[in-house]
Design a protein around this motif. Sequence first.
Motif, PDB file in Angstrom:
ATOM      1  N   MET A 174     -16.335 -36.193  50.022  1.00  0.00           N
ATOM      2  CA  MET A 174     -16.078 -34.784  49.866  1.00  0.00           C
ATOM      3  C   MET A 174     -14.638 -34.489  50.268  1.00  0.00           C
ATOM      4  N   SER A 175     -13.926 -33.707  49.453  1.00  0.00           N
ATOM      5  CA  SER A 175     -12.543 -33.365  49.709  1.00  0.00           C
ATOM      6  C   SER A 175     -12.434 -32.275  50.768  1.00  0.00           C
ATOM      7  N   ARG A 176     -11.372 -32.299  51.545  1.00  0.00           N
ATOM      8  CA  ARG A 176     -11.140 -31.246  52.529  1.00  0.00           C
ATOM      9  C   ARG A 176     -10.430 -30.056  51.899  1.00  0.00           C
ATOM     10  N   PHE A 177     -10.072 -30.186  50.621  1.00  0.00           N
ATOM     11  CA  PHE A 177      -9.355 -29.134  49.932  1.00  0.00           C
ATOM     12  C   PHE A 177     -10.316 -28.225  49.193  1.00  0.00           C
ATOM     13  N   GLU A 178     -10.156 -26.933  49.389  1.00  0.00           N
ATOM     14  CA  GLU A 178     -11.022 -25.951  48.753  1.00  0.00           C
ATOM     15  C   GLU A 178     -10.481 -25.615  47.364  1.00  0.00           C
ATOM     16  N   PRO A 179     -11.275 -25.784  46.315  1.00  0.00           N
ATOM     17  CA  PRO A 179     -10.816 -25.495  44.952  1.00  0.00           C
ATOM     18  C   PRO A 179     -10.326 -24.043  44.811  1.00  0.00           C
ATOM     19  N   GLY A 180      -9.174 -23.893  44.172  1.00  0.00           N
ATOM     20  CA  GLY A 180      -8.606 -22.578  43.933  1.00  0.00           C
ATOM     21  C   GLY A 180      -7.845 -21.992  45.104  1.00  0.00           C
ATOM     22  N   PHE A 181      -7.996 -22.583  46.252  1.00  0.00           N
ATOM     23  CA  PHE A 181      -7.348 -22.109  47.477  1.00  0.00           C
ATOM     24  C   PHE A 181      -5.872 -22.488  47.433  1.00  0.00           C
ATOM     25  N   VAL A 182      -4.995 -21.580  47.848  1.00  0.00           N
ATOM     26  CA  VAL A 182      -3.563 -21.857  47.894  1.00  0.00           C
ATOM     27  C   VAL A 182      -3.085 -21.800  49.342  1.00  0.00           C
ATOM     28  N   SER A 183      -2.368 -22.831  49.743  1.00  0.00           N
ATOM     29  CA  SER A 183      -1.748 -22.879  51.068  1.00  0.00           C
ATOM     30  C   SER A 183      -0.256 -22.617  50.891  1.00  0.00           C
ATOM     31  N   VAL A 184       0.228 -21.570  51.543  1.00  0.00           N
ATOM     32  CA  VAL A 184       1.647 -21.219  51.491  1.00  0.00           C
ATOM     33  C   VAL A 184       2.288 -21.709  52.782  1.00  0.00           C
ATOM     34  N   ILE A 185       3.272 -22.585  52.653  1.00  0.00           N
ATOM     35  CA  ILE A 185       3.969 -23.142  53.812  1.00  0.00           C
ATOM     36  C   ILE A 185       5.333 -22.479  53.931  1.00  0.00           C
ATOM     37  N   VAL A 186       5.592 -21.917  55.121  1.00  0.00           N
ATOM     38  CA  VAL A 186       6.862 -21.231  55.381  1.00  0.00           C
ATOM     39  C   VAL A 186       7.537 -21.901  56.577  1.00  0.00           C
ATOM     40  N   PRO A 187       8.498 -22.795  56.332  1.00  0.00           N
ATOM     41  CA  PRO A 187       9.268 -23.341  57.440  1.00  0.00           C
ATOM     42  C   PRO A 187      10.331 -22.322  57.854  1.00  0.00           C
ATOM     43  N   VAL A 188      10.561 -22.188  59.156  1.00  0.00           N
ATOM     44  CA  VAL A 188      11.524 -21.190  59.614  1.00  0.00           C
ATOM     45  C   VAL A 188      12.287 -21.695  60.830  1.00  0.00           C
ATOM     46  N   TYR A 189      13.563 -21.323  60.888  1.00  0.00           N
ATOM     47  CA  TYR A 189      14.393 -21.616  62.052  1.00  0.00           C
ATOM     48  C   TYR A 189      15.331 -20.435  62.278  1.00  0.00           C
ATOM     49  N   ASN A 190      15.152 -19.751  63.408  1.00  0.00           N
ATOM     50  CA  ASN A 190      16.028 -18.641  63.800  1.00  0.00           C
ATOM     51  C   ASN A 190      16.228 -17.618  62.680  1.00  0.00           C
ATOM     52  N   ARG A 191      15.132 -17.174  62.098  1.00  0.00           N
ATOM     53  CA  ARG A 191      15.245 -16.205  61.027  1.00  0.00           C
ATOM     54  C   ARG A 191      14.113 -15.187  61.133  1.00  0.00           C
ATOM     55  N   SER A 192      13.994 -14.556  62.266  1.00  0.00           N
ATOM     56  CA  SER A 192      12.901 -13.608  62.469  1.00  0.00           C
ATOM     57  C   SER A 192      13.030 -12.380  61.579  1.00  0.00           C
ATOM     58  N   GLY A 193      14.253 -11.973  61.275  1.00  0.00           N
ATOM     59  CA  GLY A 193      14.457 -10.761  60.485  1.00  0.00           C
ATOM     60  C   GLY A 193      13.839 -10.827  59.104  1.00  0.00           C
ATOM     61  N   GLY A 194      14.157 -11.830  58.335  1.00  0.00           N
ATOM     62  CA  GLY A 194      13.632 -11.965  56.982  1.00  0.00           C
ATOM     63  C   GLY A 194      12.226 -12.518  56.917  1.00  0.00           C
ATOM     64  N   VAL A 233      -0.611 -16.278  38.507  1.00  0.00           N
ATOM     65  CA  VAL A 233      -0.052 -16.789  37.252  1.00  0.00           C
ATOM     66  C   VAL A 233       0.096 -18.300  37.321  1.00  0.00           C
ATOM     67  N   GLN A 234       0.599 -18.787  38.435  1.00  0.00           N
ATOM     68  CA  GLN A 234       0.831 -20.217  38.560  1.00  0.00           C
ATOM     69  C   GLN A 234      -0.477 -21.008  38.593  1.00  0.00           C
ATOM     70  N   VAL A 235      -1.464 -20.549  39.334  1.00  0.00           N
ATOM     71  CA  VAL A 235      -2.752 -21.254  39.375  1.00  0.00           C
ATOM     72  C   VAL A 235      -3.396 -21.256  37.991  1.00  0.00           C
ATOM     73  N   ALA A 236      -3.357 -20.123  37.291  1.00  0.00           N
ATOM     74  CA  ALA A 236      -3.914 -20.054  35.936  1.00  0.00           C
ATOM     75  C   ALA A 236      -3.198 -21.031  35.011  1.00  0.00           C
ATOM     76  N   GLY A 237      -1.894 -21.102  35.133  1.00  0.00           N
ATOM     77  CA  GLY A 237      -1.112 -22.037  34.308  1.00  0.00           C
ATOM     78  C   GLY A 237      -1.442 -23.486  34.612  1.00  0.00           C
ATOM     79  N   LEU A 238      -1.592 -23.805  35.868  1.00  0.00           N
ATOM     80  CA  LEU A 238      -1.953 -25.172  36.245  1.00  0.00           C
ATOM     81  C   LEU A 238      -3.356 -25.519  35.762  1.00  0.00           C
TER      82      LEU A 238
END
Length: 115
Positions: free
Chosen positions: A1-21, A107-112
């Motif tokens: 069984m996969s640990r990935f949930e179908p259709g689920f999107v994980s958004v990764i946001v790396p950040v360094y010293n940028r609290s404002g944006g 849009v991107q998930v539908a396209g994929l």
Amino acid sequence: MSRFEPGFVSVIVPVYNRSGGLREAVASALAQSHRPLEVIVVDDGSTDDTGAVVQQIAAGHAGIVTYVRKENGGFTRAVNTALPLVTGEFVQFLDSDDVLMPDKLSVQVAGLRAH
């Protein structure tokens, strides 16, 4: 069984010293029309108030926004820190000074799926 949930999107946001944006970047991920999703913010050892900002955002979106802090090591190490945490079938990288259009993930998930 996969640990990935179908259709689920994980958004990764790396950040360094940028609290404002960062607030705007994460808000654009949370405003997506696509569900389900999660947002993983990796603080790459910021020395400003980035950690406090992310913790505040995460507290308001429990179960959706995850905060991870690591020692400063650069973009690639920050992304690699997040990858083992994703539960999504799809991964979206989002720079901390960028925003996503509201239907971008739908849009991107539908396209994929179509191709």
